[in-house]
Design an enzyme around this catalytic site. Structure first.
Site, PDB file in Angstrom:
ATOM      1  CG  ASP A   1     -31.840 -36.987 -17.072  1.00 14.40           C
ATOM      2  OD1 ASP A   1     -32.148 -37.170 -15.894  1.00 14.40           O
ATOM      3  OD2 ASP A   1     -31.524 -35.835 -17.403  1.00 14.40           O
TER       4      ASP A   1
ATOM      5  CB  ILE B   1     -35.834 -30.818 -20.269  1.00 14.02           C
ATOM      6  CG1 ILE B   1     -37.063 -31.596 -20.368  1.00 14.02           C
ATOM      7  CG2 ILE B   1     -35.579 -30.002 -18.892  1.00 14.02           C
ATOM      8  CD1 ILE B   1     -38.263 -31.133 -19.919  1.00 14.02           C
TER       9      ILE B   1
ATOM     10  NE  ARG C   1     -21.975 -35.138 -11.340  1.00 18.58           N
ATOM     11  CZ  ARG C   1     -22.664 -34.041 -11.776  1.00 18.58           C
ATOM     12  NH1 ARG C   1     -22.369 -33.379 -12.834  1.00 18.58           N
ATOM     13  NH2 ARG C   1     -23.930 -33.770 -10.987  1.00 18.58           N
TER      14      ARG C   1
ATOM     15  NE  ARG D   1     -29.704 -28.104 -14.668  1.00 17.37           N
ATOM     16  CZ  ARG D   1     -29.001 -29.129 -14.288  1.00 17.37           C
ATOM     17  NH1 ARG D   1     -27.885 -29.433 -14.622  1.00 17.37           N
ATOM     18  NH2 ARG D   1     -29.394 -29.937 -13.369  1.00 17.37           N
ATOM     19  N   PRO D   2     -30.926 -22.157 -13.664  1.00 18.70           N
ATOM     20  CG  PRO D   2     -32.861 -20.945 -14.617  1.00 18.70           C
ATOM     21  CD  PRO D   2     -31.767 -21.916 -14.791  1.00 18.70           C
TER      22      PRO D   2
ATOM     23  CE  LYS E   1     -27.370 -38.314 -11.359  1.00 15.47           C
ATOM     24  NZ  LYS E   1     -27.837 -36.881 -11.186  1.00 15.47           N
ATOM     25  CG  ASN E   2     -31.385 -37.715 -10.979  1.00 13.01           C
ATOM     26  OD1 ASN E   2     -30.260 -37.484 -10.494  1.00 13.01           O
ATOM     27  ND2 ASN E   2     -31.621 -37.409 -12.269  1.00 13.01           N
TER      28      ASN E   2
ATOM     29  CB  CYS F   1     -23.845 -27.807 -15.483  1.00 10.70           C
ATOM     30  SG  CYS F   1     -25.438 -28.464 -16.155  1.00 10.70           S
TER      31      CYS F   1
HETATM   32  C1  EPZ Z   1     -33.275 -32.689 -12.475  1.00 14.42           C
HETATM   33  O1  EPZ Z   1     -32.555 -31.634 -12.753  1.00 14.42           O
HETATM   34  C2  EPZ Z   1     -32.081 -33.924 -12.536  1.00 14.42           C
HETATM   35  N1  EPZ Z   1     -31.331 -33.792 -11.658  1.00 14.42           N
HETATM   36  C3  EPZ Z   1     -31.720 -33.769 -14.089  1.00 14.42           C
HETATM   37  O2  EPZ Z   1     -30.937 -34.937 -14.154  1.00 14.42           O
HETATM   38  C4  EPZ Z   1     -32.886 -33.962 -15.134  1.00 14.42           C
HETATM   39  O3  EPZ Z   1     -32.315 -33.932 -16.434  1.00 14.42           O
HETATM   40  C5  EPZ Z   1     -33.798 -32.858 -14.771  1.00 14.42           C
HETATM   41  O4  EPZ Z   1     -34.468 -32.969 -13.286  1.00 14.42           O
HETATM   42  C6  EPZ Z   1     -34.945 -32.947 -15.704  1.00 14.42           C
HETATM   43  O5  EPZ Z   1     -35.820 -34.189 -15.697  1.00 14.42           O
HETATM   44  C7  EPZ Z   1     -31.561 -34.173 -10.287  1.00 14.42           C
HETATM   45  O6  EPZ Z   1     -32.565 -34.871  -9.989  1.00 14.42           O
HETATM   46  C8  EPZ Z   1     -30.452 -34.190  -9.432  1.00 14.42           C
HETATM   47  P1  EPZ Z   1     -35.679 -29.171 -13.454  1.00 14.42           P
HETATM   48  P2  EPZ Z   1     -33.170 -30.041 -12.314  1.00 14.42           P
HETATM   49  O7  EPZ Z   1     -35.549 -28.153 -12.184  1.00 14.42           O
HETATM   50  O8  EPZ Z   1     -33.909 -30.041 -11.096  1.00 14.42           O
HETATM   51  C9  EPZ Z   1     -35.463 -24.806 -15.885  1.00 14.42           C
HETATM   52  C10 EPZ Z   1     -28.852 -36.141 -14.598  1.00 14.42           C
HETATM   53  O9  EPZ Z   1     -28.575 -36.362 -15.506  1.00 14.42           O
HETATM   54  N2  EPZ Z   1     -35.570 -24.262 -14.300  1.00 14.42           N
HETATM   55  O10 EPZ Z   1     -36.856 -29.977 -13.872  1.00 14.42           O
HETATM   56  O11 EPZ Z   1     -32.087 -29.017 -12.385  1.00 14.42           O
HETATM   57  C11 EPZ Z   1     -33.980 -25.471 -16.119  1.00 14.42           C
HETATM   58  O12 EPZ Z   1     -33.057 -24.411 -16.349  1.00 14.42           O
HETATM   59  C12 EPZ Z   1     -29.458 -34.621 -14.421  1.00 14.42           C
HETATM   60  O13 EPZ Z   1     -29.174 -37.053 -13.816  1.00 14.42           O
HETATM   61  C13 EPZ Z   1     -35.843 -22.808 -13.961  1.00 14.42           C
HETATM   62  O14 EPZ Z   1     -35.774 -21.941 -15.010  1.00 14.42           O
HETATM   63  O15 EPZ Z   1     -34.272 -30.076 -13.663  1.00 14.42           O
HETATM   64  C14 EPZ Z   1     -34.347 -26.379 -16.954  1.00 14.42           C
HETATM   65  O16 EPZ Z   1     -34.310 -25.881 -18.058  1.00 14.42           O
HETATM   66  C15 EPZ Z   1     -29.125 -33.695 -15.486  1.00 14.42           C
HETATM   67  N3  EPZ Z   1     -35.749 -22.150 -12.728  1.00 14.42           N
HETATM   68  C16 EPZ Z   1     -35.803 -26.837 -16.717  1.00 14.42           C
HETATM   69  O17 EPZ Z   1     -36.538 -25.807 -15.804  1.00 14.42           O
HETATM   70  C17 EPZ Z   1     -35.632 -23.129 -11.516  1.00 14.42           C
HETATM   71  O18 EPZ Z   1     -35.580 -22.397 -10.520  1.00 14.42           O
HETATM   72  C18 EPZ Z   1     -35.713 -28.286 -15.989  1.00 14.42           C
HETATM   73  O19 EPZ Z   1     -35.341 -28.205 -14.795  1.00 14.42           O
HETATM   74  C19 EPZ Z   1     -35.556 -24.654 -11.921  1.00 14.42           C
HETATM   75  C20 EPZ Z   1     -35.556 -25.022 -12.961  1.00 14.42           C
END
Ligand code: EPZ
Length: 431
Positions: A318, A340, A410, A133-134, A27-28, A128
């Protein structure tokens, strides 16, 4: 409430899992690969695309931008869904709230829209269940590439009249969303971009390989440092979506829980080595084979092995809920640290309904293994938490009913079908 939202899954515990579990496309990886199609006016063909709610939702977003999506039937060699994406012109550079809020990764379209059209108006995705998720890393990264960005009525309004300009930027943390978004934008920027502290998940490597196949110039793929030399235009390509390492890890934990002998067809061990190493340390037999990964377990209690979540190549967030479920029956006490997301223990309250013993303190959880779990009525709260409840149900005595399974749909393709084919008593019911 329509029937989809009322759907539940009924599990009767006690059966081992034996046979073969086909691993679907990730998916990702599929989501950012689909978004990459916006970068060119030529056809991008993606093979092994999983049939998931999130994929269907993203199709709506892309169609709104002018993408024509078809299933090429001429080539029957595809092992599962193949989709072609063609965006001759981007007819709308706005991604509206109602579509983005339903699937937050839609926000990532901002990168290609800016790169190709030099403007984008994309709704902020909102938080969510697992966290706020900023998107500040995305905004700061695109600003570093020369975009002018304002927030207006819940929308990110980005413009780059003369096009994006290459730069050097460092991500505060290796963000899985910001990395491919900035990478896609940089492929059409003028000059060279260096992304430091980039995420290096296999799904991001899949996207980078796709961009190179489309004519992008990228060095350092699979490392924390990506160097992109902008080009004028990208062309079409055909790319396979990598197998879903989270689905593979989830099924490995299910077999570890129930006992049995299963081949995870097409799974690649190097994509989830950290999780496989922990499973082996806990007493599960993991064997790499030509067709995938074979998982063998007795179903007896496993050794408690502590885990600290980390970005790739560490133990993935995940798989945290699924692993916690597995450790609820371990022989000993397990400490799990989530690093995370700030709120990714929603499954704990549900697991305690099975009789699990789990204490939470901040970002840490302590799981005291018990001998048996008892079936219960439970509620899914987010995608990966929902599958952890199914895993508990597979080994709990009696019947388990999981509600709100739309979370599950999903990210897991035909889950009940795949598990039932290996001997599990799992069925979808509409109350
Ligand atoms: C991706 O989410 C995945 N989603 C998530 O999978 C996965 O859990 C996550 O990466 C971590 O591996 C998809 O790929 C579609 P991040 P993402 O940006 O991109 C902070 C699932 O179950 N952050 O690595 O949102 C954020 O708040 C989903 O398939 C900021 O602060 O993850 C988090 O604490 C759930 N500012 C951390 O970084 C930003 O601009 C990791 O976020 C971006 C992120």
């Amino acid at each position: 409430m329509d029937s989809i939202r009322m759907a539940k899954i009924r599990v009767v515990g006690g059966n081992q899992l034996n046979g073969e579990l086909p691993i679907s496309g990730a998916k990702n990886a599929a989501l950012p690969l689909m978004i990459a199609s916006l970068l060119t006016n030529e056809k991008l063909v993606l093979r092994n695309v999983p049939d998931l709610a999130d994929v269907r939702q993203l199709k709506k977003i892309l169609s709104n931008h002018g993408t024509k999506i078809t299933s090429p039937t001429e080539d029957k060699s595809f092992q599962s869904a193949a989709l072609s994406f063609e965006t001759p012109t981007i007819t709308d550079t706005c991604a509206p709230y109602d579509l983005v809020a339903a699937m937050r990764a839609s926000f990532w379209v901002i990168g290609p829209l800016l790169a190709r059209e030099h403007k984008a108006r994309v709704s902020l995705p909102g938080g969510c269940a697992i966290g706020s998720r900023p998107v500040d890393y995305f905004i700061n990264g695109l600003k570093a590439l020369g975009a002018h960005i304002e927030i207006d009525e819940g929308y990110v309004v980005a413009t780059a009249p003369g096009g994006l300009v290459g730069t050097m930027l460092r991500l505060p943390t290796p963000s899985v969303g910001a990395t491919p978004t900035i990478l896609m934008a940089a492929t059409l920027a003028r000059g060279t971009t260096t992304i430091l502290n980039a995420a290096m998940e296999p799904e991001i490597t899949n996207v980078a390989d796709c961009l190179v196949a489309m004519g992008a110039k990228i060095k350092g793929i699979g490392t924390r440092k990506l160097v992109i030399e902008g080009v004028k235009k990208l062309h079409g390509a055909t790319i396979d979506v990598v197998p879903d390492r989270i689905e593979a890890g989830t099924f490995a934990m299910a077999v570890a829980m129930t006992g049995g002998d299963v081949l995870l067809r097409n799974a690649k061990s190097q994509h989830l080595q950290a999780a496989l190493d922990v499973l082996q340390a806990s007493g599960v037999d993991i064997v790499e084979e030509s067709g995938g990964i074979r998982v063998r377990a007795t179903g007896e209690r496993l050794k408690a092995v502590d885990v600290e979540i980390d970005t790739f190549p560490g133990f993935p967030t995940d798989l945290q809920a699924q692993y916690m479920t597995l450790m609820t029956r371990a022989n000993g006490t397990t400490k799990i640290k989530e690093t995370i997301f700030e709120n990714r223990f929603m499954h704990v309250a549900e697991l305690t309904r099975f009789g699990a013993k789990i204490e939470i303190e901040g970002q840490g959880a302590t799981v005291s293994g018990v001998k048996t779990l008892k079936g219960a009525q439970v509620m899914a709260t987010d995608l990966r938490a929902s599958v952890s409840l199914i895993i508990a149900g597979l080994v709990a005595s009696g019947e388990t009913i999981v509600s709100r399974v739309y979370h599950l749909d999903r990210g897991f393709e035909r889950l009940e079908e795949k598990l039932s084919a290996c001997g599990a008593k799992v069925e979808r019911i509409n109350d």
